[in-house]
Design a protein around this motif. Structure first.
Motif, PDB file in Angstrom:
ATOM      1  N   ALA A  66       0.794  -1.076  -0.046  1.00  0.00           N
ATOM      2  CA  ALA A  66       0.039  -0.012  -0.119  1.00  0.00           C
ATOM      3  C   ALA A  66       0.976   1.195   0.023  1.00  0.00           C
ATOM      4  CB  ALA A  66      -0.994   0.056   1.132  1.00  0.00           C
ATOM      5  N   SER A  67       0.663   2.338  -0.793  1.00  0.00           N
ATOM      6  CA  SER A  67       1.581   3.393  -1.006  1.00  0.00           C
ATOM      7  C   SER A  67       0.819   4.413  -1.502  1.00  0.00           C
ATOM      8  CB  SER A  67       2.779   3.109  -1.946  1.00  0.00           C
ATOM      9  OG  SER A  67       2.299   2.749  -3.232  1.00  0.00           O
ATOM     10  N   GLU A  68       1.374   5.849  -1.434  1.00  0.00           N
ATOM     11  CA  GLU A  68       0.765   6.909  -1.985  1.00  0.00           C
ATOM     12  C   GLU A  68       1.411   7.244  -3.553  1.00  0.00           C
ATOM     13  OE1 GLU A  68      -0.362  10.607   0.646  1.00  0.00           O
ATOM     14  OE2 GLU A  68       1.537   9.610   1.563  1.00  0.00           O
ATOM     15  N   PHE A  69       2.574   6.474  -3.635  1.00  0.00           N
ATOM     16  CA  PHE A  69       2.968   6.688  -5.166  1.00  0.00           C
ATOM     17  C   PHE A  69       2.875   5.482  -5.858  1.00  0.00           C
ATOM     18  CE2 PHE A  69       6.056   5.011  -1.763  1.00  0.00           C
ATOM     19  CZ  PHE A  69       6.583   3.711  -2.270  1.00  0.00           C
ATOM     20  N   VAL A  70       3.171   5.495  -7.064  1.00  0.00           N
ATOM     21  CA  VAL A  70       2.645   4.351  -8.051  1.00  0.00           C
ATOM     22  C   VAL A  70       4.009   3.265  -7.933  1.00  0.00           C
ATOM     23  CG1 VAL A  70       2.814   4.019 -10.302  1.00  0.00           C
ATOM     24  CG2 VAL A  70       1.957   6.400  -9.723  1.00  0.00           C
ATOM     25  N   VAL A  71       3.352   2.068  -7.868  1.00  0.00           N
ATOM     26  CA  VAL A  71       4.228   0.903  -7.766  1.00  0.00           C
ATOM     27  C   VAL A  71       3.947  -0.061  -8.960  1.00  0.00           C
ATOM     28  CG1 VAL A  71       4.454  -1.055  -6.601  1.00  0.00           C
ATOM     29  CG2 VAL A  71       4.292   1.137  -5.394  1.00  0.00           C
ATOM     30  N   ALA A  72       4.787  -0.641  -9.804  1.00  0.00           N
ATOM     31  CA  ALA A  72       4.382  -1.488 -10.696  1.00  0.00           C
ATOM     32  C   ALA A  72       3.893  -2.723 -10.527  1.00  0.00           C
ATOM     33  CB  ALA A  72       5.806  -1.819 -11.497  1.00  0.00           C
ATOM     34  N   GLY A  73       2.714  -3.018 -10.976  1.00  0.00           N
ATOM     35  CA  GLY A  73       2.220  -4.469 -10.664  1.00  0.00           C
ATOM     36  C   GLY A  73       0.613  -4.116 -11.012  1.00  0.00           C
ATOM     37  N   GLN A  74      -0.219  -4.989 -10.284  1.00  0.00           N
ATOM     38  CA  GLN A  74      -1.617  -5.068 -10.414  1.00  0.00           C
ATOM     39  C   GLN A  74      -2.430  -4.262  -9.375  1.00  0.00           C
ATOM     40  OE1 GLN A  74      -3.238  -8.950 -10.593  1.00  0.00           O
ATOM     41  NE2 GLN A  74      -5.465  -8.134 -10.736  1.00  0.00           N
ATOM     42  N   ASP A  75      -3.199  -3.380  -9.791  1.00  0.00           N
ATOM     43  CA  ASP A  75      -3.753  -2.431  -8.978  1.00  0.00           C
ATOM     44  C   ASP A  75      -4.967  -3.467  -8.406  1.00  0.00           C
ATOM     45  OD1 ASP A  75      -5.454  -0.653  -7.663  1.00  0.00           O
ATOM     46  OD2 ASP A  75      -5.377   0.972  -8.996  1.00  0.00           O
TER      47      ASP A  75
ATOM     48  N   THR B 276      -5.168   9.862  -1.225  1.00  0.00           N
ATOM     49  CA  THR B 276      -5.451   8.233  -1.957  1.00  0.00           C
ATOM     50  C   THR B 276      -4.342   7.583  -1.550  1.00  0.00           C
ATOM     51  OG1 THR B 276      -6.871   9.131  -3.806  1.00  0.00           O
ATOM     52  CG2 THR B 276      -5.869   7.074  -3.973  1.00  0.00           C
ATOM     53  N   VAL B 277      -4.505   6.328  -1.120  1.00  0.00           N
ATOM     54  CA  VAL B 277      -3.939   5.163  -0.946  1.00  0.00           C
ATOM     55  C   VAL B 277      -4.064   3.913  -1.840  1.00  0.00           C
ATOM     56  CG1 VAL B 277      -2.669   3.441   0.435  1.00  0.00           C
ATOM     57  CG2 VAL B 277      -3.150   5.750   1.602  1.00  0.00           C
ATOM     58  N   VAL B 278      -3.137   3.479  -2.649  1.00  0.00           N
ATOM     59  CA  VAL B 278      -3.317   2.304  -3.621  1.00  0.00           C
ATOM     60  C   VAL B 278      -2.703   1.082  -3.245  1.00  0.00           C
ATOM     61  CG1 VAL B 278      -3.036   1.620  -6.062  1.00  0.00           C
ATOM     62  CG2 VAL B 278      -3.531   4.078  -5.588  1.00  0.00           C
TER      63      VAL B 278
ATOM     64  N   THR C 157      -1.371  -2.586  -4.308  1.00  0.00           N
ATOM     65  CA  THR C 157      -0.766  -3.156  -5.703  1.00  0.00           C
ATOM     66  C   THR C 157      -0.375  -4.278  -5.341  1.00  0.00           C
ATOM     67  OG1 THR C 157       0.081  -0.949  -6.208  1.00  0.00           O
ATOM     68  CG2 THR C 157       0.899  -2.759  -7.450  1.00  0.00           C
ATOM     69  N   LEU C 158      -0.573  -5.314  -6.133  1.00  0.00           N
ATOM     70  CA  LEU C 158      -0.008  -6.813  -6.107  1.00  0.00           C
ATOM     71  C   LEU C 158       1.163  -6.741  -7.015  1.00  0.00           C
ATOM     72  CD1 LEU C 158      -0.455  -9.853  -5.445  1.00  0.00           C
ATOM     73  CD2 LEU C 158      -1.902 -10.021  -7.518  1.00  0.00           C
ATOM     74  N   LEU C 159       2.443  -6.804  -6.262  1.00  0.00           N
ATOM     75  CA  LEU C 159       3.570  -7.050  -7.114  1.00  0.00           C
ATOM     76  C   LEU C 159       3.824  -8.086  -8.092  1.00  0.00           C
ATOM     77  CD1 LEU C 159       6.043  -6.347  -4.022  1.00  0.00           C
ATOM     78  CD2 LEU C 159       5.091  -4.777  -5.493  1.00  0.00           C
ATOM     79  N   PRO C 160       4.393  -8.043  -9.177  1.00  0.00           N
ATOM     80  CA  PRO C 160       4.721  -9.059 -10.128  1.00  0.00           C
ATOM     81  C   PRO C 160       5.417 -10.198  -9.423  1.00  0.00           C
ATOM     82  CG  PRO C 160       5.467  -6.690 -10.934  1.00  0.00           C
ATOM     83  CD  PRO C 160       5.059  -6.619  -9.470  1.00  0.00           C
TER      84      PRO C 160
END
Length: 210
Positions: free
Chosen positions: A63-72, A203-205, A207-210
């Motif tokens: 969970a992060s405020e910044f963009v992380v590569a993976g599946q939202d 907003t906090v997103v 993300t499922l990591l690859p």
């Protein structure tokens, strides 16, 4: 840790099975339930993501405020809720822990995972035993339960995460009831699907990591 993530951690950590800190982040783990907020690494900085990646990609949900590569896999909007008029057809009741199975089943069905209702009820029964600073709220349309919310006492008022509703009309009545409990500010996190707005929204997103 950024304030928005700290608010989520303050709410979810007491309900998690395990929680541990690492450089720039906090990991919550509760494998016996499927509640997203209880099973994620909260990343305060991009460096924290690098640390997680060095661990072989475990945990896989961050969970992060910044963009992380993976599946939202979902996002929440965090801020302060201001009570307002709500549909009169929806009634909200404070329920006892004896109603935890019904409460948990509403939550599970709201996320299309009804098979998890019993596991969520058993887990929260253990975590909430003897806990006086948490209140279960159920929303009803007639005699049909359509929404569930857990209010927790916090400094200056209270906090709530809108766990799940079967009818969007129950969102505001549930939050109104939670706001009344604290007699002050209600710190809230809402899922992306909720149309309500918050003051100071961030907003906090997840993300499922690859």
């Amino acid at each position: 840790m950024p304030g928005v993530l700290a608010k989520l951690i303050d709410y979810f950590a007491p309900l998690a099975t395990r929680h541990s800190g690492f450089p720039g982040g906090v990991h919550l783990s509760t494998p016996e339930v499927n509640v997203l907020g209880l099973n994620a690494a909260y990343l305060g900085t991009p460096a924290a993501l690098h640390f997680v990646e060095q661990q072989g990609g475990q945990p896989r949900v961050v969970a992060s405020e910044f963009v992380v590569a993976g599946q939202d896999v979902g996002g929440v909007r965090v801020g302060t809720f201001v009570a307002a008029s709500a549909p009169p057809t929806i009634q909200v009741e404070q329920v006892s822990r004896l109603q935890l199975w019904v409460w948990s089943q509403v939550l599970a069905e709201a996320h299309d995972t009804p098979e998890w209702g019993g596991a969520i009820a058993r887990h929260l029964a253990r975590k909430l035993e003897g806990e006086r600073d948490s209140v279960l709220l159920l929303a009803y349309d007639g005699h049909e339960p359509v929404g569930a919310l857990l209010w927790r006492a916090m400094a200056g008022g209270g906090a709530a995460h809108l766990w799940g509703t079967l009818d969007a009309a129950a969102d505001r009545p549930l939050l109104n009831a939670a706001a009344e409990l604290g007699g002050g500010e209600l710190h809230v996190s809402l899922p992306d699907s909720c149309a309500l707005s918050l003051t100071g929204e961030q907003t906090v997103v997840f993300t499922l990591l690859p």
